[in-house]
Scaffold this active site. Structure first.
Site, PDB file in Angstrom:
ATOM      1  CE  LYS A   3      -3.747   2.350   2.387  1.00  0.00           C
ATOM      2  NZ  LYS A   3      -4.839   2.255   3.358  1.00  0.00           N
ATOM      3  CG  ASP A  92     -12.785   4.614   6.061  1.00  0.00           C
ATOM      4  OD1 ASP A  92     -14.012   4.868   6.078  1.00  0.00           O
ATOM      5  OD2 ASP A  92     -12.150   4.421   5.018  1.00  0.00           O
TER       6      ASP A  92
HETATM    7  N1  LIG Z   1      -3.813  -6.819   3.458  1.00  0.00           N
HETATM    8  C1  LIG Z   1      -4.745  -6.903   2.516  1.00  0.00           C
HETATM    9  N2  LIG Z   1      -5.168  -8.118   2.085  1.00  0.00           N
HETATM   10  C2  LIG Z   1      -6.107  -8.205   1.123  1.00  0.00           C
HETATM   11  N3  LIG Z   1      -6.705  -7.163   0.531  1.00  0.00           N
HETATM   12  C3  LIG Z   1      -6.328  -5.924   0.915  1.00  0.00           C
HETATM   13  C4  LIG Z   1      -5.339  -5.724   1.919  1.00  0.00           C
HETATM   14  N4  LIG Z   1      -5.144  -4.404   2.075  1.00  0.00           N
HETATM   15  C5  LIG Z   1      -5.984  -3.801   1.215  1.00  0.00           C
HETATM   16  N5  LIG Z   1      -6.701  -4.715   0.508  1.00  0.00           N
HETATM   17  C6  LIG Z   1      -7.697  -4.428  -0.530  1.00  0.00           C
HETATM   18  O1  LIG Z   1      -7.412  -3.185  -1.136  1.00  0.00           O
HETATM   19  C7  LIG Z   1      -8.469  -2.261  -0.911  1.00  0.00           C
HETATM   20  C8  LIG Z   1      -7.887  -0.872  -0.634  1.00  0.00           C
HETATM   21  O2  LIG Z   1      -7.030  -0.897   0.489  1.00  0.00           O
HETATM   22  P1  LIG Z   1      -7.243   0.095   1.687  1.00  0.00           P
HETATM   23  O3  LIG Z   1      -6.200  -0.185   2.708  1.00  0.00           O
HETATM   24  O4  LIG Z   1      -8.672   0.008   2.140  1.00  0.00           O
HETATM   25  O5  LIG Z   1      -6.907   1.476   0.994  1.00  0.00           O
HETATM   26  P2  LIG Z   1      -7.708   2.833   0.846  1.00  0.00           P
HETATM   27  O6  LIG Z   1      -7.176   3.726   1.925  1.00  0.00           O
HETATM   28  O7  LIG Z   1      -7.344   3.270  -0.512  1.00  0.00           O
HETATM   29  O8  LIG Z   1      -9.180   2.548   1.033  1.00  0.00           O
HETATM   30  C9  LIG Z   1      -9.254  -2.824   0.272  1.00  0.00           C
HETATM   31  O9  LIG Z   1     -10.600  -2.444   0.271  1.00  0.00           O
HETATM   32  C10 LIG Z   1      -9.079  -4.324   0.064  1.00  0.00           C
HETATM   33  O10 LIG Z   1     -10.016  -4.803  -0.863  1.00  0.00           O
HETATM   34 MG   LIG Z   2     -10.254   1.341   2.318  1.00  0.00          MG
END
Ligand SMILES: Nc1ncnc2c1ncn2[C@@H]1O[C@H](COP(=O)(O)OP(=O)(O)O)[C@@H](O)[C@H]1O
Ligand SMILES: [Mg+2]
Length: 172
Positions: A3, A92
């Site tokens: 991320k 969130d």
């Molecule tokens: N550790 C993880 N394992 C699996 N899917 C993930 C993980 N981290 C994020 N995702 C997927 O990526 C999407 C976006 O990540 P997120 O951390 O929610 O970022 P944002 O701040 O952009 O919402 C999540 O809704 C999920 O579907």
């Molecule tokens: Mg998110």
């Protein structure tokens, strides 16, 4: 999963760099503090403050909104209560930022998280979830949210929630 935080072009680059670095660091800290609080979160593998990137375990699962039922709503309340007992505000809590994997609820996306002891901040955290539940189904949302609060198990949060709702907004 990696991320990263991409630069915001409307900010002065030097300031943008500092903000993204701080948020990245804070998100990684919240992720590991949440784990310490007994909540399941992805394992943190690496934090790269130069790239503003967090590398973490990929959770194989589905979003809570796809599988939520009475039992999961109740359990969700218990998990949120663990976070709040450690003064972690997720920031969130939506049914997309909670994954269901291997029979467990897994919290992701602490990108808007912070620390606070204030009951009011905890109530706002819960109200974000209520709003997210309502986007699935309005009437079911009320039932699920009641179950979340039952699972949360701290009646004193109810006053704070009602205060905020009666003011008609979530921020102060
Ligand atoms: N550790 C993880 N394992 C699996 N899917 C993930 C993980 N981290 C994020 N995702 C997927 O990526 C999407 C976006 O990540 P997120 O951390 O929610 O970022 P944002 O701040 O952009 O919402 C999540 O809704 C999920 O579907
Ligand atoms: Mg998110």
């Amino acid at each position: 999963v990696i991320k990263d935080r991409i630069p915001k072009g409307y900010r002065i680059p030097e300031i943008d760099n500092k903000i993204r670095k701080a948020r990245c660091k804070e998100e990684a800290k919240l992720l590991s503090d949440a784990k310490r609080a007994g909540v399941k979160t992805p394992v943190l593998y690496d934090v790269n403050l130069e790239d503003k990137a967090i590398t973490m375990e990929e959770i194989e699962g589905v979003m809570l909104k796809e599988v939520i039922d009475d039992d999961l709503a109740f359990r969700l309340g218990g998990e949120i209560s663990k976070l709040h007992s450690s003064d972690i505000i997720h920031g969130d809590i939506t049914t997309s930022n909670i994954l269901f994997s291997d029979g467990k609820l897994v919290f992701i996306d602490f990108g808007l998280g912070r620390y606070s002891q204030l009951k009011e901040d905890k109530a706002v955290d819960l109200l974000v979830l209520k709003k997210s539940l309502q986007s699935i189904d309005y009437n079911l949302a009320l039932r699920y949210f009641d179950l979340v609060l039952k699972g949360y198990g701290d009646e004193s949060i109810l006053n704070a929630i009602h205060d905020i709702e009666s003011r008609g907004r979530y921020t102060h």
